[in-house]
Every structure is written in structure tokens, then in C-alpha cells.
Design an enzyme around this catalytic site. Structure first.
Site, PDB file in Angstrom:
ATOM      1  N   HIS A 105      -6.703   6.580   5.972  1.00 65.79           N
ATOM      2  CA  HIS A 105      -5.300   6.996   5.764  1.00 65.79           C
ATOM      3  C   HIS A 105      -5.029   8.433   5.232  1.00 65.79           C
ATOM      4  CE1 HIS A 105      -3.794   2.683   4.846  1.00 65.79           C
ATOM      5  NE2 HIS A 105      -4.643   2.663   5.840  1.00 65.79           N
ATOM      6  N   GLU A 126      -3.615   9.400   2.824  1.00 69.55           N
ATOM      7  CA  GLU A 126      -4.223   9.881   1.342  1.00 69.55           C
ATOM      8  C   GLU A 126      -5.340  10.002   1.161  1.00 69.55           C
ATOM      9  OE1 GLU A 126      -0.712   7.119   1.113  1.00 69.55           O
ATOM     10  OE2 GLU A 126      -2.147   7.384   2.559  1.00 69.55           O
ATOM     11  N   CYS A 175      -0.374   2.520   0.021  1.00 73.90           N
ATOM     12  CA  CYS A 175      -0.694   1.455   0.009  1.00 73.90           C
ATOM     13  C   CYS A 175      -1.746   0.968  -1.318  1.00 73.90           C
ATOM     14  CB  CYS A 175      -1.611   0.809   1.348  1.00 73.90           C
ATOM     15  SG  CYS A 175      -3.173   1.573   1.343  1.00 73.90           S
ATOM     16  N   CYS A 222      -5.169   3.147  -1.003  1.00 67.64           N
ATOM     17  CA  CYS A 222      -4.867   4.409  -1.384  1.00 67.64           C
ATOM     18  C   CYS A 222      -4.389   4.601  -2.791  1.00 67.64           C
ATOM     19  CB  CYS A 222      -3.881   5.208  -0.565  1.00 67.64           C
ATOM     20  SG  CYS A 222      -4.431   5.033   1.090  1.00 67.64           S
TER      21      CYS A 222
END
Length: 146
Positions: free
Chosen positions: A56, A58, A86, A89
């Protein structure tokens, strides 16, 4: 003279990363990490490119920023993310001890607030920065997928 280094300024850079992700078939989420008005990391989702569900934006930004500063904690850093993190993260951001999180669009299905995730108690959170633009690119991406 006005300070050009505003939350909107950095979120626009995160949005440019999200647009790059979009053009490359990735879910269009961008992230930028800033320390002392200096960008130390900027990236986007790479889950398709790397065939890695943990890639992801992040996570990529945390790793890049940590390498940039030579340490695992992102104290005195701000991360700008186009979409609410999410739960995975949020956990990584918790452990990084990032000082401030700024995100654009909320994620009412998989965002950390919906999933019961938590952030470090000292982390400042700002939401809704360029929310319309951040939300629009996500909507466009998923409309094209259908």
C-alpha cells in the site's frame, strides 16, 4: 508572504502520485511524507506491480521515509494520504510514531475507523483535505473497473 507549504499543497503532490497509480492500473492512492517542509518520501500503491497485498502507498512511504532519515520512527513527520488508511496501514503508522496524518477521502468500507483500528495517541489527525478530488479519482477508477 503566504506559506505555500500547506496541507493542500502536499495533498496535491499525493494526488499526483495517486494519478500515476491510476495510469498504471493500481488503486489510485498516493502518499507523501514531509519533515521540516521537505518531502522525504512520495509514493503510491504498488500492490499490482509488486504482486504484494502489503504494498500500500502508506507502507511504501513509511519504508522510504525511514530510509531517508535513517531511523524507524517518523517523529516530527507528517504523512499525506489521499484516502483514509486501512487497518493494516493504521497499524504501521502507529508503530512508526508519525506525528501527523492528513488524509483526503474517508473509506467507509475498509478505513481504519470503520474497522476499529487505532493510531498512536500522540498522532494528530486531519481529515477531508481536498476530499472531493481524492474521492473523485477513486470513484473514476472503480467505475472503469466495472
Amino acid at each position: 508572504m503566504d506559506d505555500i507549504f500547506t496541507d493542500e499543497y502536499y495533498m496535491r503532490i499525493a494526488l499526483s502520485e495517486a494519478k500515476f497509480a491510476f495510469e498504471n492500473g493500481e488503486i489510485p492512492i498516493g502518499a507523501v511524507v514531509v519533515a521540516n517542509n521537505r518531502i522525504i518520501a512520495k509514493t503510491h500503491n504498488l500492490t499490482e506491480t509488486l504482486t504484494d497485498v502489503t504494498a500500500h502507498a502508506e507502507i511504501q512511504a513509511i519504508s522510504s521515509a525511514a530510509n531517508s532519515i535513517g531511523g524507524k520512527y517518523l517523529k516530527n513527520c507528517t504523512i499525506y494520504i489521499t484516502v483514509e488508511p486501512c487497518q493494516m496501514c493504521a497499524g504501521a503508522l502507529y508503530w512508526s510514531q508519525v506525528s501527523k496524518i492528513v488524509y483526503g477521502a474517508s473509506d467507509n468500507k475498509r478505513g481504519y475507523t470503520e474497522m476499529g483500528g487505532k493510531l498512536h495517541p500522540k498522532t494528530e489527525i486531519i481529515t477531508g483535505v481536498l476530499e472531493a478530488e481524492c474521492s473523485a479519482i477513486m470513484k473514476e477508477f472503480f467505475q472503469k473497473k466495472r
